[in-house]
Design a protein around this motif. Sequence first.
Motif, PDB file in Angstrom:
ATOM      1  N   ALA A 134     -22.918  54.926  53.650  1.00 47.40           N
ATOM      2  CA  ALA A 134     -22.526  56.116  54.411  1.00 47.40           C
ATOM      3  C   ALA A 134     -22.200  55.773  55.863  1.00 47.40           C
ATOM      4  O   ALA A 134     -21.308  56.366  56.472  1.00 47.40           O
ATOM      5  N   PHE A 135     -22.902  54.801  56.421  1.00 43.33           N
ATOM      6  CA  PHE A 135     -22.638  54.414  57.806  1.00 43.33           C
ATOM      7  C   PHE A 135     -21.224  53.866  57.972  1.00 43.33           C
ATOM      8  O   PHE A 135     -20.514  54.194  58.926  1.00 43.33           O
ATOM      9  N   ARG A 137     -18.666  54.490  56.056  1.00 44.16           N
ATOM     10  CA  ARG A 137     -17.641  55.492  55.771  1.00 44.16           C
ATOM     11  C   ARG A 137     -17.316  56.342  56.986  1.00 44.16           C
ATOM     12  O   ARG A 137     -16.289  57.037  56.995  1.00 44.16           O
ATOM     13  N   ARG A 138     -18.170  56.293  58.008  1.00 45.49           N
ATOM     14  CA  ARG A 138     -17.915  57.065  59.229  1.00 45.49           C
ATOM     15  C   ARG A 138     -17.207  56.254  60.308  1.00 45.49           C
ATOM     16  O   ARG A 138     -17.053  56.723  61.432  1.00 45.49           O
ATOM     17  N   LEU A 139     -16.776  55.053  59.987  1.00 42.07           N
ATOM     18  CA  LEU A 139     -16.062  54.244  60.963  1.00 42.07           C
ATOM     19  C   LEU A 139     -14.704  54.863  61.286  1.00 42.07           C
ATOM     20  O   LEU A 139     -14.108  55.540  60.446  1.00 42.07           O
ATOM     21  N   PRO A 140     -14.187  54.664  62.496  1.00 41.74           N
ATOM     22  CA  PRO A 140     -12.893  55.267  62.861  1.00 41.74           C
ATOM     23  C   PRO A 140     -11.737  54.626  62.104  1.00 41.74           C
ATOM     24  O   PRO A 140     -11.807  53.454  61.702  1.00 41.74           O
ATOM     25  N   GLN A 143      -9.693  55.868  56.107  1.00 43.88           N
ATOM     26  CA  GLN A 143      -9.376  57.027  55.299  1.00 43.88           C
ATOM     27  C   GLN A 143      -9.925  56.931  53.874  1.00 43.88           C
ATOM     28  O   GLN A 143     -10.256  57.943  53.281  1.00 43.88           O
TER      29      GLN A 143
END
Length: 269
Positions: A134-135, A137-140, A143
């Motif tokens: 999950a960590f 998947r939040r990267l800038p 997509q």
Amino acid sequence: MNVSTPTSHPKPTGTPFAGPSSKPWLVRPPPNALNVIDLTVTVFCRQEFGERYLNPVTLLLGGFSLAGYLVLMRLYAIYGWHSVEVPVPIFSWLTWLFFALAYVALASSHLFAAVRRREMFPDEFSYSAGRPRAFFRRLPFMQDEWEFERFYQPALCIGLGLLLLLFRNWFGPYLVIAGGCAFRIASTKFYLRRELELNTLDAMTTATTVPRFESTSPTHSVQSVVPAGNISTNDSDGGAFERLKARNPDLARQMRPDIARDEKGEETQ
């Protein structure tokens, strides 16, 4: 107040110049040495592995790759002279030991989780290389999972390896090599996934364009049966009963039993 529902459009199936539209874990990774080295860093970045991807054999192979790199560090320390008096730097040795223990612990936990899981996740593939945590998947600028697998994970491994090299840590080259292996494996899976989608599109096109030949059953002549109440047996009917007798003798026998007796009499004579 009237609420209008949005019009649903069919999902595009893709074009020959588009990238794969499905998840990367639906493709089986190529079984080679690059995949074994990639596995040792993949367990830190992903989760929910398939049961046939992370098994005791692949776990041991990953451990052997780490042990082989330890031998290479030892040979590099003595510069080819077989002497145990030249040690590996303590910082490099501890880094390797910490990474190897963490790999065994995480890989074992993922292995047991895959075996204990009774319900499969949506779109799960038994050879799945896992989904990003999950960590990550939040990267800038990320997509989908393809971008993480092809770019983010190799970049993270190579960047960490170069950082260790700045501190003269001998474990840095292993992470650089593992990052290169991760990029190569992801590129191969990207190609295999696109080939699978294009083959599916070709099969759909072939199924809709090839003519179908349906076998027809032979036609049977149907004799029209006229109700008995509408047919007169009198001679004043203009020979209608004779025409019925010529067309349908069985019906005529049922209507005129005397005809059947006459025919039997002729047969006996």
